[in-house]
Motif scaffolding. Structure first.
Motif, PDB file in Angstrom:
ATOM      1  N   ILE B 280       0.703  -1.117  -0.462  1.00 29.00           N
ATOM      2  CA  ILE B 280      -0.003  -0.233  -0.207  1.00 29.00           C
ATOM      3  C   ILE B 280       0.815   1.186  -0.018  1.00 29.00           C
ATOM      4  O   ILE B 280       0.908   2.291  -0.781  1.00 29.00           O
ATOM      5  CB  ILE B 280      -0.940  -0.273   1.433  1.00 29.00           C
ATOM      6  CG1 ILE B 280      -2.035  -1.078   1.112  1.00 29.00           C
ATOM      7  CG2 ILE B 280      -1.550   0.781   1.049  1.00 29.00           C
ATOM      8  CD1 ILE B 280      -2.270  -1.717   2.714  1.00 29.00           C
ATOM      9  N   ASN B 281       1.759   1.414   0.910  1.00 33.93           N
ATOM     10  CA  ASN B 281       2.554   2.050   0.823  1.00 33.93           C
ATOM     11  C   ASN B 281       3.319   2.629  -0.505  1.00 33.93           C
ATOM     12  O   ASN B 281       3.433   4.209  -0.996  1.00 33.93           O
ATOM     13  CB  ASN B 281       4.527   1.779   1.221  1.00 33.93           C
ATOM     14  CG  ASN B 281       3.954   2.675   3.285  1.00 33.93           C
ATOM     15  OD1 ASN B 281       2.492   3.258   3.629  1.00 33.93           O
ATOM     16  ND2 ASN B 281       4.216   2.096   4.127  1.00 33.93           N
ATOM     17  N   ILE B 282       4.592   1.671  -1.100  1.00 33.34           N
ATOM     18  CA  ILE B 282       4.787   1.482  -2.727  1.00 33.34           C
ATOM     19  C   ILE B 282       3.437   2.257  -3.745  1.00 33.34           C
ATOM     20  O   ILE B 282       3.582   2.970  -4.040  1.00 33.34           O
ATOM     21  CB  ILE B 282       4.881   0.152  -3.175  1.00 33.34           C
ATOM     22  CG1 ILE B 282       6.023   0.042  -2.391  1.00 33.34           C
ATOM     23  CG2 ILE B 282       5.284   0.899  -5.017  1.00 33.34           C
ATOM     24  CD1 ILE B 282       6.544  -1.602  -3.065  1.00 33.34           C
ATOM     25  N   ILE B 283       1.740   1.611  -3.341  1.00 32.39           N
ATOM     26  CA  ILE B 283       0.978   2.581  -4.255  1.00 32.39           C
ATOM     27  C   ILE B 283       0.807   3.699  -3.756  1.00 32.39           C
ATOM     28  O   ILE B 283       0.616   4.602  -5.326  1.00 32.39           O
ATOM     29  CB  ILE B 283      -0.572   1.900  -4.159  1.00 32.39           C
ATOM     30  CG1 ILE B 283      -0.158   0.022  -4.527  1.00 32.39           C
ATOM     31  CG2 ILE B 283      -1.002   2.696  -4.767  1.00 32.39           C
ATOM     32  CD1 ILE B 283      -1.329  -0.058  -4.148  1.00 32.39           C
ATOM     33  N   ILE B 284       0.914   4.820  -2.709  1.00 33.32           N
ATOM     34  CA  ILE B 284       0.971   5.163  -2.588  1.00 33.32           C
ATOM     35  C   ILE B 284       2.389   6.404  -3.090  1.00 33.32           C
ATOM     36  O   ILE B 284       2.093   7.939  -3.086  1.00 33.32           O
ATOM     37  CB  ILE B 284       0.785   5.921  -1.046  1.00 33.32           C
ATOM     38  CG1 ILE B 284      -0.557   4.952  -0.298  1.00 33.32           C
ATOM     39  CG2 ILE B 284       0.942   7.349  -0.266  1.00 33.32           C
ATOM     40  CD1 ILE B 284      -1.844   5.714  -0.758  1.00 33.32           C
ATOM     41  N   PHE B 285       2.965   5.619  -2.586  1.00 33.61           N
ATOM     42  CA  PHE B 285       4.688   6.807  -3.256  1.00 33.61           C
ATOM     43  C   PHE B 285       4.405   6.672  -5.119  1.00 33.61           C
ATOM     44  O   PHE B 285       4.837   7.916  -4.875  1.00 33.61           O
ATOM     45  CB  PHE B 285       5.885   5.557  -2.480  1.00 33.61           C
ATOM     46  CG  PHE B 285       6.651   6.028  -2.770  1.00 33.61           C
ATOM     47  CD1 PHE B 285       7.347   6.898  -2.456  1.00 33.61           C
ATOM     48  CD2 PHE B 285       7.311   5.371  -4.073  1.00 33.61           C
ATOM     49  CE1 PHE B 285       8.218   7.219  -3.010  1.00 33.61           C
ATOM     50  CE2 PHE B 285       8.983   5.908  -4.585  1.00 33.61           C
ATOM     51  CZ  PHE B 285       9.073   6.702  -4.116  1.00 33.61           C
ATOM     52  N   PHE B 286       3.808   6.006  -5.789  1.00 35.80           N
ATOM     53  CA  PHE B 286       4.226   6.387  -6.602  1.00 35.80           C
ATOM     54  C   PHE B 286       2.350   7.390  -7.106  1.00 35.80           C
ATOM     55  O   PHE B 286       2.967   8.340  -7.774  1.00 35.80           O
ATOM     56  CB  PHE B 286       3.371   5.470  -7.568  1.00 35.80           C
ATOM     57  CG  PHE B 286       4.684   4.392  -7.752  1.00 35.80           C
ATOM     58  CD1 PHE B 286       6.139   5.567  -8.476  1.00 35.80           C
ATOM     59  CD2 PHE B 286       5.228   2.818  -7.274  1.00 35.80           C
ATOM     60  CE1 PHE B 286       6.727   3.693  -8.850  1.00 35.80           C
ATOM     61  CE2 PHE B 286       6.194   2.215  -7.473  1.00 35.80           C
ATOM     62  CZ  PHE B 286       7.328   2.981  -8.296  1.00 35.80           C
ATOM     63  N   ASN B 287       1.432   7.374  -6.165  1.00 38.87           N
ATOM     64  CA  ASN B 287       0.592   8.220  -5.906  1.00 38.87           C
ATOM     65  C   ASN B 287       1.441  10.088  -5.566  1.00 38.87           C
ATOM     66  O   ASN B 287       1.116  11.021  -6.778  1.00 38.87           O
ATOM     67  CB  ASN B 287      -0.267   8.396  -5.208  1.00 38.87           C
ATOM     68  CG  ASN B 287      -1.281   7.345  -6.324  1.00 38.87           C
ATOM     69  OD1 ASN B 287      -2.027   6.971  -7.236  1.00 38.87           O
ATOM     70  ND2 ASN B 287      -2.275   6.802  -5.768  1.00 38.87           N
ATOM     71  N   VAL B 288       2.373  10.082  -4.534  1.00 38.26           N
ATOM     72  CA  VAL B 288       2.437  11.337  -4.563  1.00 38.26           C
ATOM     73  C   VAL B 288       3.255  11.843  -5.840  1.00 38.26           C
ATOM     74  O   VAL B 288       3.533  13.151  -6.058  1.00 38.26           O
ATOM     75  CB  VAL B 288       3.566  10.482  -3.154  1.00 38.26           C
ATOM     76  CG1 VAL B 288       4.649  12.207  -2.883  1.00 38.26           C
ATOM     77  CG2 VAL B 288       1.962  10.359  -2.258  1.00 38.26           C
ATOM     78  N   ILE B 289       4.394  10.809  -6.211  1.00 40.13           N
ATOM     79  CA  ILE B 289       5.499  11.316  -7.071  1.00 40.13           C
ATOM     80  C   ILE B 289       4.732  11.772  -8.165  1.00 40.13           C
ATOM     81  O   ILE B 289       5.419  12.769  -9.061  1.00 40.13           O
ATOM     82  CB  ILE B 289       6.643   9.752  -7.586  1.00 40.13           C
ATOM     83  CG1 ILE B 289       7.526   9.776  -7.002  1.00 40.13           C
ATOM     84  CG2 ILE B 289       7.324   9.874  -9.041  1.00 40.13           C
ATOM     85  CD1 ILE B 289       7.887   8.805  -7.068  1.00 40.13           C
TER      86      ILE B 289
END
Lengths: 128, 326
Positions: B280-289
Motif C-alpha cells: 500500500i505504501n508503494i502505491i501511495i508513493f507512486f501516487n505522490v510522485i
C-alpha cells in the motif's frame, strides 16, 4: 481536520515542543529509551524482579507489560494523532478495544491456569 | 470525482445527515474502524498464546535461549539483539511515516516522497529480518530428543553448556539414510530423515560420561531443570522416542510444539500485515510522485496509510513483549 493545530505537549504538559516535527523526534527518543530499558532488563534479568511475584506473575513481566502499554500510548497518541482527535472518536476507539481485550485476556488466562492445575494434580496423565 | 448526490431536504436539521460530530473524514473513520477490529483479531491470537502458555506454565521455553543469533556473527551468543534491532527499524519507519504525514499537511511534495521512500525501505529491512529469523528458527541449533509424552530433552555437559547432537552422536552401521529419486526404481518422497537416529544419540550419550539431560520443566527460579547422570540415563532410555532438529508445526527442539505453532502463526500474520503495508505504501508513493495528491489539494491518503503503518508497528510492540521478553 487537524491541519497545523497539533497539540505539542507530552508528559501532561511537562515537555512542550516548538513544532510538530520536533515532537515526532522527541517521541522517537522516548520510545527508543523504553525499548533499550526492556532489552537490557531482558538480558540481565535482575534477581529481585524474577524471584518476587505480584498476582502470581513475576515482577519483571509486570514491568515489561507496563512499559509496552506506555509505548502503545505514545504510538497511538502521537504517531496516529489520537491526541488531536475529538474525545468522542478517541473513546470510541480506545475504550472499545481496551475493555474487550482486557476481558478476553482475563478469561483465557484464568482458564489456562485452571487446565494447568487439572494436569498438575494428576487427574490426567500427560507426561509418560 | 463527484458521485450522485441525493438531497433529502432535511439537511441542516439535527438528524438530517451532513453533520460531522467527530470531525474526521469518512476514509479516516473507516481506517480507525478497521484498526479496532484488526487489533481485536491480534489480541485474540495473543490471548490464545497466553492461554496455551498458562496451560504449560512450567515447561514453556525461555525466549532468551531460543533467539540467540545475529547475522554474520556465527557462534556468538547474542540474546535478543537482533529482535531489538528489528524493533528499532520498525519504530524508525514509523517516525519517517509520521514525518511524511506532517510534510503532507504542509503540501511539501519532495519531502513526502523522501519520507515515504525511507518508510518503504524500513519495511523491507524488517520483513527481510523476519525471514532470516524464521530460517534460523526452522533450522534449529543444538538438536534435542522428544519423549513419548511429547516433552523435549536437551543435552548439557557438566559445565552447564549446551551440547549439539553432532558433538556426541555415534554413527552406527545400517542406520537410516536419505535416498533420492535417482537411486530407486519406485520412489515416493517422504519426510526428510534427521541427521542422527535416536539409537545413535543414545549410544553417544552412554559413551560420554560428562553429558547430562535437561528437561523443559522450570524450577522455582524459572530455569530449566538439569538431571543427574543416573536420572539422565533413566529418562533417556525409558522415555526417549525420536530426534528433533529445528522446528516445524509438529515438533520443535525448543519445547512444546504449541510454542513453534504460535511463533509461526503470530509473527507470520504480523509479517503478512507488514507485507501488505509495504504494498500500500508503494502505491501511495507512486501516487505522490505522479502528483495525484498535489492536484487533489490534500495529502489525506498518506495520513490514512500512515494510520495502518503505525498500527503494524503497534502490534509489533506487543508481539515483541509477549514473544521475546515475558
Amino acid at each position: 481536520m487537524a491541519h497545523d493545530n497539533h497539540k505539542l505537549a507530552i508528559f501532561r504538559g511537562a515537555w512542550t515542543f516548538k513544532s510538530n516535527q520536533s515532537k515526532i523526534w522527541g517521541v522517537f527518543i522516548v520510545l527508543s529509551i523504553i525499548t533499550i530499558i526492556e532489552v537490557v532488563l531482558g538480558i540481565i534479568r535482575p534477581e529481585f524482579l524474577t524471584d518476587n511475584t505480584f498476582l502470581a506473575m513475576r515482577l519483571l513481566n509486570w514491568v515489561f507489560i507496563l512499559l509496552t502499554i506506555v509505548k502503545a500510548y505514545y504510538i497511538t497518541w502521537d504517531f496516529m494523532h489520537m491526541r488531536d482527535e475529538l474525545p468522542g472518536l478517541r473513546r470510541a476507539v480506545v475504550w472499545t478495544a481496551v475493555f474487550l481485550i482486557a476481558y478476553l485476556v482475563l478469561i483465557l488466562l484464568i482458564e489456562g491456569d485452571y487446565i494447568y492445575e487439572v494436569y498438575n494434580n494428576g487427574y490426567i496423565k500427560f507426561d509418560f | 470525482m463527484e458521485a450522485t448526490v441525493v438531497e433529502t431536504g432535511t439537511e441542516g436539521k439535527t438528524w438530517g445527515g451532513g453533520h460531522r460530530p467527530l470531525k474526521a473524514s469518512y476514509g479516516k473513520m473507516m481506517m480507525w474502524f478497521f484498526i479496532v477490529s484488526d487489533s481485536l483479531t491480534f489480541s485474540g491470537f495473543l490471548a490464545a498464546y497466553g492461554f496455551s502458555r498458562f496451560k504449560f506454565i512450567d515447561s514453556w521455553p525461555i525466549a532468551d535461549e531460543v533467539f540467540t543469533h545475529f547475522p554474520f556473527l556465527h557462534g556468538v551468543e547474542a540474546p535478543m539483539y537482533y529482535v531489538a534491532f528489528m524493533t528499532f527499524v520498525l519504530i524508525f519507519s514509523s517516525v519517517t511515516m509520521v514525518l511524511a504525514v506532517d510534510a503532507g499537511h504542509k503540501m511539501q511534495k519532495g519531502k513526502v516522497t523522501l519520507y515515504m521512500f525511507l518508510t518503504i525501505l524500513g519495511g523491507i529491512i524488517f520483513i527481510g529480518s523476519q525471514a532470516w529469523e524464521w530460517k534460523t528458527f526452522i533450522k534449529g541449533d543444538y538438536g534435542a530428543v522428544e519423549t513419548k509424552g511429547g516433552n523435549i530433552l536437551q543435552f548439557l555437559n557438566t559445565e552447564g553448556e549446551r551440547v549439539a547432537l553432532a558433538d556426541f552422536a555415534t554413527k552406527l552401521p545400517g542406520a537410516i539414510q536419505s535416498q533420492s529419486e535417482s537411486e530407486g526404481i519406485w520412489f515416493e518422497t517422504g519426510t526428510s530423515a534427521p541427521t542422527y537416529t535416536f539409537e545413535e544419540v543414545k549410544t553417544g550419550f552412554m559413551a560420554n560420561e560428562n553429558l547430562l539431560v535437561r528437561t523443559g520443566y522450570l524450577n522455582e527460579h524459572g530455569v530449566p531443570t538439569v538431571l543427574s547422570r543416573e536420572e539422565s540415563i533413566d529418562k533417556l532410555t525409558n522415555e526417549g522416542l525420536m530426534v528433533v532438529e529445528g522446528a516445524n508445526l509438529r515438533h520443535n527442539e525448543y519445547g512444546p510444539p504449541l510454542f513453534a505453532d504460535f511463533f509461526f502463526f503470530i509473527t507470520g500474520f504480523h509479517g503478512f500485515h507488514v507485507f501488505t503495508g509495504i504494498l500500500i505504501n508503494i502505491i501511495i508513493f507512486f501516487n505522490v510522485i505522479l502528483g495525484t495528491y498535489e492536484r487533489r489539494g490534500s495529502y489525506e491518503m498518506v495520513e490514512k496509510v500512515g494510520l495502518y503503518w503505525h498500527f503494524v508497528d503497534l502490534v509489533w510492540v506487543f508481539v515483541f513483549t509477549f514473544f521475546y521478553l515475558v
